[in-house]
Design an enzyme around this catalytic site. Structure first.
Site, short mmCIF file in Angstrom:
data_model
loop_
_atom_site.label_atom_id
_atom_site.label_comp_id
_atom_site.label_asym_id
_atom_site.label_seq_id
_atom_site.Cartn_x
_atom_site.Cartn_y
_atom_site.Cartn_z
N TYR A 125 -11.78 14.25 -5.92
CA TYR A 125 -10.69 13.82 -6.81
C TYR A 125 -9.97 15.04 -7.38
O TYR A 125 -8.74 15.12 -7.36
CB TYR A 125 -11.31 12.96 -7.92
CG TYR A 125 -10.36 12.52 -9.01
CD1 TYR A 125 -9.31 11.65 -8.76
CD2 TYR A 125 -10.55 12.95 -10.33
CE1 TYR A 125 -8.47 11.22 -9.78
CE2 TYR A 125 -9.72 12.51 -11.36
CZ TYR A 125 -8.67 11.65 -11.07
OH TYR A 125 -7.85 11.23 -12.07
N LYS B 266 -6.12 16.48 -6.92
CA LYS B 266 -5.23 16.71 -8.06
C LYS B 266 -4.66 18.14 -8.02
O LYS B 266 -3.49 18.35 -8.32
CB LYS B 266 -5.95 16.43 -9.39
CG LYS B 266 -6.25 14.96 -9.63
CD LYS B 266 -4.96 14.11 -9.70
CE LYS B 266 -5.20 12.65 -10.02
NZ LYS B 266 -3.99 11.83 -9.94
N ASP C 99 0.85 -1.18 0.00
CA ASP C 99 0.00 0.00 0.00
C ASP C 99 0.90 1.24 0.00
O ASP C 99 1.68 1.44 0.92
CB ASP C 99 -0.87 -0.04 1.27
CG ASP C 99 -1.80 1.14 1.38
OD1 ASP C 99 -1.80 2.00 0.46
OD2 ASP C 99 -2.53 1.20 2.38
C1 AKB Z 1 -11.86 10.03 -14.21
O1 AKB Z 1 -12.84 9.98 -14.98
O2 AKB Z 1 -11.95 10.17 -12.99
C2 AKB Z 1 -10.48 9.97 -14.83
C3 AKB Z 1 -9.92 11.32 -15.12
C4 AKB Z 1 -10.44 12.12 -16.22
O3 AKB Z 1 -9.01 11.74 -14.44
N1 AKB Z 1 -10.52 9.18 -16.02
#
Ligand code: AKB
Length: 325
Positions: free
Chosen positions: A147, A151, A57
């Site tokens: 997400y 990033k 991990d």
């Molecule tokens: C997602 O859909 O989360 C990924 C991306 C675009 O980073 N494929």
């Protein structure tokens, strides 16, 4: 093979991109010099048979440290991540895997004086306030998904490690990646891969975004080319240490279905948008990648027609070899 043989670790090697990137790196730099690493998902036969594999991990720094020492690693491609849709279902997990994982990789790289780190960012860094067409490299970054937040924070962290510690970290903002080898998992752009599998196997697909949803996409060979050529570019060319926009193809879900129908005329696609529609609507429709093109000669190869033709050929051959079932 290049003169200075690298010793590479690929995290997330069992995932959609990692599984193909690892094989290409092994082909390019010699198989014993590329260590694949996975955690939750079982590695495929090809990954195990073509070179070393470690299961750990990446959010556990001690394990990462041990693997780096054991194999004398000097370069890390850090791909292990939770994607956007899973990230909305479990934001705490997304923060833990994406942020603790990246922080560990950067810290272990700093402590062990590694040569370089590759870490992918995503078009998810952009939110509804950024221009959606031809989205520029530098614009407002206020994503609305966990997400995307990981990033943006990750890009800033990479930039910091370069400026503060001189660590050679490089990054591109991946669009949706389309590929025939390993299915993606937990992303918003996954429909653009699933549609091929379902069209060939069942001639029907229910798409989870609207027909008119346009997103930036890229075929796997271009994704691999972008990642490796950025890492091989002369350091003097790399002016951006957050992450580069890289564009390739933009199309709507409906346009993709029509292109597939050129090969499977009876294919039927219907559209039942779910929670992922809101994520897609907050992302760019197309990307301005002129800075990557100028600085390290980025240029994609595949367009919608050539990508679709290749996907259908590859999947048909694979399904035929696997037999019914
Ligand atoms: C997602 O859909 O989360 C990924 C991306 C675009 O980073 N494929």
């Amino acid at each position: 093979m290049s003169k200075n043989i690298k010793k590479i670790l690929v995290t997330g090697a069992t995932g959609q991109i990692g599984s193909e990137l690892t094989i290409e790196l092994r082909r390019k730099y010699s198989k014993d010099h590329v260590v694949a690493a996975g955690h939750r998902k079982e590695p495929g036969k090809k990954l195990l048979e073509t070179g070393p594999y470690e299961s750990f991990d990446v959010a556990d720094r001690e394990s990462l440290h041990k693997v780096i020492g054991k194999h004398g690693i000097d370069t890390v491609y850090h791909l292990a991540a939770v994607l956007s849709a899973t990230g909305e279902e479990n934001p705490q997990l997304a923060w833990h895997v994406n942020m603790d994982g990246l922080y560990n990789v950067l810290e272990v790289a700093r402590e062990n004086h590694l040569t370089s780190v590759f870490w992918p960012s995503s078009i998810a860094v952009f939110g509804p306030e950024a221009p959606r067409v031809n989205t520029p490299q530098n614009t407002v970054l206020i994503p609305t998904t966990m997400y995307g937040i990981t990033k943006v924070a990750g890009e800033l962290l990479c930039n910091y490690y370069f400026a503060r510690f001189g660590l050679d970290v490089r990054s591109v903002r991946y669009p949706g990646i389309i590929s025939a080898e390993t299915l993606p998992g937990g992303g918003t752009t996954d429909y653009a891969v699933e549609i091929f599998y379902e069209a060939i196997k069942h001639k029907r697909y229910t798409c989870f975004v609207r027909e008119d949803t346009v997103l930036p996409m890229m075929y796997m060979p271009d994704c691999i080319k972008a990642s490796i050529s950025l890492m091989e570019a002369d350091a003097t060319k790399i002016k951006c240490r957050t992450s580069y926009n890289v564009g390739a193809i933009s199309f709507s879900a409906g346009e993709l279905a029509s292109e597939i129908r050129r090969y499977i005329p009876e294919f039927q696609c219907d559209y039942k948008p779910d929670f992922r529609q809101k994520i897609a609507d907050s992302w760019p429709m197309s990307i301005d990648d002129s800075i990557a093109r100028e600085e390290w000669d980025w240029k994609p190869t595949y367009d919608l027609a050539s990508m679709t033709r290749d996907m259908i050929e590859k999947l048909r051959a694979r399904f035929a070899a696997e037999g019914p079932g």
